[in-house]
Design a protein around this motif. Sequence first.
Motif, short mmCIF file in Angstrom:
data_model
loop_
_atom_site.label_atom_id
_atom_site.label_comp_id
_atom_site.label_asym_id
_atom_site.label_seq_id
_atom_site.Cartn_x
_atom_site.Cartn_y
_atom_site.Cartn_z
N ILE A 1 -115.66 -11.21 -16.11
CA ILE A 1 -115.23 -12.49 -15.53
C ILE A 1 -114.20 -12.19 -14.44
N PHE A 2 -114.50 -12.58 -13.20
CA PHE A 2 -113.55 -12.44 -12.10
C PHE A 2 -112.80 -13.76 -11.92
N TYR A 3 -111.49 -13.69 -11.96
CA TYR A 3 -110.70 -14.93 -11.99
C TYR A 3 -109.47 -14.82 -11.10
N ILE A 4 -108.88 -15.97 -10.82
CA ILE A 4 -107.59 -16.01 -10.11
C ILE A 4 -106.46 -16.09 -11.14
N ASN B 1 -114.91 -8.20 -20.09
CA ASN B 1 -114.03 -7.57 -19.13
C ASN B 1 -113.47 -8.65 -18.19
N PHE B 2 -112.18 -8.87 -18.24
CA PHE B 2 -111.56 -9.86 -17.35
C PHE B 2 -110.89 -9.14 -16.20
N ILE B 3 -111.29 -9.46 -14.99
CA ILE B 3 -110.70 -8.81 -13.81
C ILE B 3 -110.12 -9.87 -12.89
N ARG B 4 -108.83 -9.72 -12.62
CA ARG B 4 -108.21 -10.64 -11.68
C ARG B 4 -108.61 -10.21 -10.28
N MET C 1 -105.46 -4.14 -9.59
CA MET C 1 -105.49 -2.73 -9.25
C MET C 1 -105.25 -2.52 -7.76
N GLY C 2 -105.34 -3.58 -6.99
CA GLY C 2 -105.11 -3.46 -5.55
C GLY C 2 -106.17 -2.61 -4.87
N GLU D 1 -92.61 -5.27 -13.89
CA GLU D 1 -93.64 -4.80 -12.99
C GLU D 1 -94.29 -5.97 -12.28
N ASP D 2 -94.44 -5.83 -10.98
CA ASP D 2 -95.24 -6.75 -10.19
C ASP D 2 -96.67 -6.27 -10.32
N THR D 3 -97.48 -7.00 -11.10
CA THR D 3 -98.81 -6.46 -11.42
C THR D 3 -99.81 -6.68 -10.29
N THR D 4 -99.49 -7.54 -9.34
CA THR D 4 -100.37 -7.68 -8.19
C THR D 4 -100.14 -6.54 -7.20
N MET D 5 -98.87 -6.24 -6.95
CA MET D 5 -98.57 -5.16 -6.01
C MET D 5 -98.64 -3.80 -6.71
N GLY D 6 -98.67 -3.82 -8.03
CA GLY D 6 -98.72 -2.56 -8.76
C GLY D 6 -97.48 -1.71 -8.57
N ARG D 7 -96.33 -2.38 -8.52
CA ARG D 7 -95.10 -1.60 -8.35
C ARG D 7 -93.99 -2.19 -9.21
#
Lengths: 354, 354
Positions: A208-211, A234-237, A259-260, B255-261
């Motif tokens: 599931i791809f989500y915001i 599997n949930f992936i932002r 994961m950027g 942790e900023d999980t969007t920026m991964g830092r």
Amino acid sequence: MPAETVLVIGGGPAGLAAARGVADVGTRAILVEQRDRLGGTPISAGYSGFTPFFKDAEAIMNEMAAGVLKHPNATVHLNTTIRSRSGSAGDFTVTLSHAGGGEETVTAGAIIIATGFDHFDPGKASQMYGYYEFPDVITLVDAERMLKAKNVVRPSTGRPPERVCFVQCVGSRDRRIGNEYCSKVCCGVATKEAIEIKEMLPNCRVTIFYIDMRMYGFWENQLYWKAQEQFKINFIRGVITEILPKGDRLMIKGEDTTMGRPVEVPMDMVILSVGMVPSKGTIEVGRLLGVLQEKHGFIETPGTPMDTVSTSVPGIYVAGAAAGPKDLEDSVSMAGLAAMKAIAAARQAPAPVG
Amino acid sequence: MPAETVLVIGGGPAGLAAARGVADVGTRAILVEQRDRLGGTPISAGYSGFTPFFKDAEAIMNEMAAGVLKHPNATVHLNTTIRSRSGSAGDFTVTLSHAGGGEETVTAGAIIIATGFDHFDPGKASQMYGYYEFPDVITLVDAERMLKAKNVVRPSTGRPPERVCFVQCVGSRDRRIGNEYCSKVCCGVATKEAIEIKEMLPNCRVTIFYIDMRMYGFWENQLYWKAQEQFKINFIRGVITEILPKGDRLMIKGEDTTMGRPVEVPMDMVILSVGMVPSKGTIEVGRLLGVLQEKHGFIETPGTPMDTVSTSVPGIYVAGAAAGPKDLEDSVSMAGLAAMKAIAAARQAPAPVG
């Protein structure tokens, strides 16, 4: 038959719950439904199990419908729409139009609008997701029908998929298309469907791809933890920007924002989590009754949050997704409040003469 | 005075809405409140504005309370708790205990539990967030009181903060402490408070650290877009693991999980977005009435999602956050449904003799 009458427009979860409530308290309920069958969207769209407990949607709707159909205080008009209303709280006159021909005038002390929602048509975002181009791109609703038929297969091959993903927020949280609101239920419904798919196809990989996963309240434990741990979903932002054919599969492209890094994964089937828009009936009935509608066409409830059901016109109430994105719990709770307020309004009707 | 009676336990938003609904339809409502004032948690905790429209909480609760207090079909007992119940649907007997001394027995055809929630005590997670160690670590509730007093200041200095952050999901979505559910309202409430802070202190930098922003339905446009664009509130998806003093400020780490830092930022004030737990009253009343409670102590509603208010005992209903994390809309809608079902149950009471 009791003297006071409440007119309920719409025979889905909210309308049936409202009519039943009105009738149970001893007030007369007239329920008008444009289709030839009660049950609303869960029936017309072929829902499988209800969120969050997977209970059989058709069985539940049939039971609710039967409770109204056999109620001595309730009258049901199928294949019927409304044409006009006059009068005011306590004394409305509404003209009904029967699909077979003929009109009929009814009087009611109060009116409840329960005309529901439509599923967002992903054709509006088709340049991106290819719903009308690629047979294996389907919607949450298409998936419900497959689950109900216990036949989850790739439309292009008729064979079970090995990799499925859901793309959340299709038609919601999207200002390009004018729907900047969140449709509230799609995170829960997608997760419910994901679990159902894993139950039928244990080896299928489901993502599931989500915001944001909006698994509010108890949905968190009823669905979200369960989906991750018990069913290994599997949930992936992330944001999916493109779906393209690749061989006999679909390549989905976008970004994993946690994961950027870019996402580029082949899928057998992509399920678009389409949101809620006001139904044509909601837009039309709102206009005919003369109640204020917010800019998308949902019925306005100026008293929110302390009054979820009163519209801009005294004596006219709304229940369920006619008032905006609502889950089933919202819909039946609102139906109760609308029924109660409608009964109180109808009781203030002028005493019948003679 | 009508013959049928519904007993409502709890005088907050859900209880007041339920009692009002019962009385408006012409059934007798007896409302029992353990405190010396109606209004529930919004009054006892000193809420400022209600989510999502910032309306004055005290004014709204006072108006709701007045509507019940002056209603000819309603009787209010303040400083009163329940001690026991016997009987069954249509014919309950409940013993009330008055704080000033003395007991009283009432009969009722149905009972509505509206005993609400408590705010999670961050002492339970204090090793992490230092609520009881650092004066400038406060909760959503403490912030409500500051906003109500129009005096948003650092407790340690009495001066306005220049940098404030909210930490979401304190006491929610956390299995270590046994609260694996989402508390539903905290994303909306924190965002509402963040906007109110920016209105009072336009130069203050306000950040919200979250896991998922659960701005479901119209909250998305009513609050979330507005907070980001109009008020420049900074939303960071991340996990805050530690709050430590640094000079006269607080250093937050995570942790900023969007920026991964890693995040390591000084703040003047940290607001913990504490979730909902069942109130002591909910746990106690549930036990006394003999209704099933889920494992945290909230009242079970076995009919969810199509019946949000019936408990395990016929004739006993629940409304609002006594049944789990609920927003104001949920609470008043449930109150309507509970009132309606309670009236129908009470009407099935045995006819009075003589």
